[in-house]
Design an enzyme around this catalytic site. Structure first.
Site, mmCIF file in Angstrom:
data_model
loop_
_atom_site.group_PDB
_atom_site.id
_atom_site.type_symbol
_atom_site.label_atom_id
_atom_site.label_comp_id
_atom_site.label_asym_id
_atom_site.label_seq_id
_atom_site.Cartn_x
_atom_site.Cartn_y
_atom_site.Cartn_z
ATOM 1 N N LYS A 156 2.003 -3.807 6.501
ATOM 2 C CA LYS A 156 2.449 -3.754 5.095
ATOM 3 C C LYS A 156 3.959 -3.507 5.030
ATOM 4 C CE LYS A 156 -1.579 -4.358 3.232
ATOM 5 N NZ LYS A 156 -1.877 -5.637 2.607
ATOM 6 N N TYR A 171 -2.256 -1.315 10.577
ATOM 7 C CA TYR A 171 -2.459 -1.821 9.211
ATOM 8 C C TYR A 171 -1.248 -1.480 8.339
ATOM 9 C CZ TYR A 171 -3.723 -1.369 4.324
ATOM 10 O OH TYR A 171 -3.689 -1.422 2.954
ATOM 11 N N SER A 200 0.830 -1.197 0.000
ATOM 12 C CA SER A 200 0.000 0.000 0.000
ATOM 13 C C SER A 200 0.870 1.254 0.000
ATOM 14 C CB SER A 200 -0.863 -0.012 1.266
ATOM 15 O OG SER A 200 -1.371 1.272 1.514
#
Ligand code: UDP
Length: 337
Positions: free
Chosen positions: A153, A149, A124
């Protein structure tokens, strides 16, 4: 030879499954339906007219995952099995680290055991962190992530780099998604978040469908954007899915290596432009009001998409109008209202 798609019943996984099947590839999907529905599998078959194998399992379950590798000749894995809600990740960090990071490790360890060393990871733009530059290029170092989150990544990217250093027979693609929106033009698959959505497009879809009464536009006083509302690099999910096909071709060609690509259009649109376009092309009303900025939001950022263009021959071709039309078409075909 098949491509394994953990999380293949989800939003981006299902669109990529369609494109792979359209290319004549054999696929195997594994999913635990934690954030997707089993009907999606039939929809993928309906769109493509093709069949594929499916296993209902959580990819942390190594024994079951090994069975998938025993029973199929897996040549590559594209991993979509990750939790993805930023706000939820702040409340449930342990769940996010276990599912995203431990899950990826179980998957990679299983791949290693079965001699499968081709892997594409859904990363991302969030890994760039907060920075002055608003056009992100792959050469920039990963920044400080601001929520669990994003950290999952960044951690998995680092893990993949370490794996490649330890064994250069791996071929790894890291795809940094910007803001995927839209749906397949058939209206059969799309994004269907549970509860009140956090992201802009799903929220607009629910307001347009009268499930929510209005949209809050978080801030209209950003100096950095053309109309004062936030700006993002929104890209159509089908363009994004095709980016995976191109990345897979690149890995097949090069045989080994680790490659990082931004997948975005390179053209940011503002929240206001998104809302206006959605209303205009779909002839619907989306009531909205301006409210305070959302904590943690950056005013604007977007992809420099030159590397994907040059090395993958990939460019996003769908317009903001397509994104808005296809999202609304999906709502209309799938709404219980
Ligand atoms: N946004 C908004 N109202 C909403 C949801 C999002 O104004 O209900 C804005 C948000 O402030 C940002 C843009 O829409 O400027 C994209 O937000 P989203 O959560 O979709 O993506 P991200 O912030 O992760 O890029």
């Amino acid at each position: 030879m098949a491509i394994l798609l953990p999380g293949g019943a989800g939003y981006i996984g299902s669109h990529t499954a369609v494109e792979l099947l359209n290319q004549g590839k054999e696929i195997v999907i594994v999913d635990d339906f934690s954030n997707s529905k089993s009907e999606v599998l039939d929809k993928i078959k309906q769109i493509t007219g093709k069949d594929f194998k499916f296993y209902e399992l959580n990819y942390l379950d190594k024994e079951s995952l090994e069975k998938v590798f025993e029973e199929n000749d897996i040549e590559a894995v594209i991993n979509f099995a990750g939790y993805k809600a930023v706000g939820e990740s702040v409340k449930k960090p342990i769940e996010y680290y276990i599912n995203n990071v431990s899950g990826a490790l179980v998957l990679l360890d299983t791949m290693k055991k079965y001699g499968c060393k081709r892997f594409i990871f859904s990363s991302s733009a969030t890994v760039y962190g907060e920075r002055k530059e608003v056009e992100y290029t792959e050469e920039m170092k990963r920044g400080e992530t601001t929520n669990p989150y994003g950290t999952t990544k960044a951690m998995i990217e680092k893990i993949l780099e370490d794996i490649y250093t330890s064994d250069p027979e791996w071929s790894i693609g890291i795809l940094r998604y910007f803001n995927p929106v839209g749906a397949h033009e058939s209206g059969l698959i799309g994004e269907n978040p549970q509860g009140i959505p956090n992201n802009l497009m799903p929220f607009i879809m629910k307001v347009a469908n009268k499930e929510l009464d209005h949209l809050n536009i978080f801030g209209n006083d950003y100096q950095e954007t053309k109309d004062g509302t936030g700006a993002r690099d929104f890209l159509h999910v089908v363009d994004l899915a095709i980016g995976h096909i191109k990345a897979l071709e690149k890995l097949e060609q090069e045989k080994t290596g680790i490659y990082v690509y931004n997948l975005g259009t390179g053209n940011p649109y503002t929240v206001q432009e998104m809302v206006d376009t959605f209303q205009k092309v779909n002839h619907v009303v989306v009531p909205y009001q301006y409210t305070a900025r959302r904590a943690g939001d950056l005013p604007i950022y977007y992809a420099n998409s030159e590397k994907a263009k040059k090395e993958l021959n990939w460019v996003a071709t769908k317009t903001l109008e397509d994104m808005c039309k296809d999202s609304w078409n999906y709502v209309q075909k799938n709404s219980n209202k």
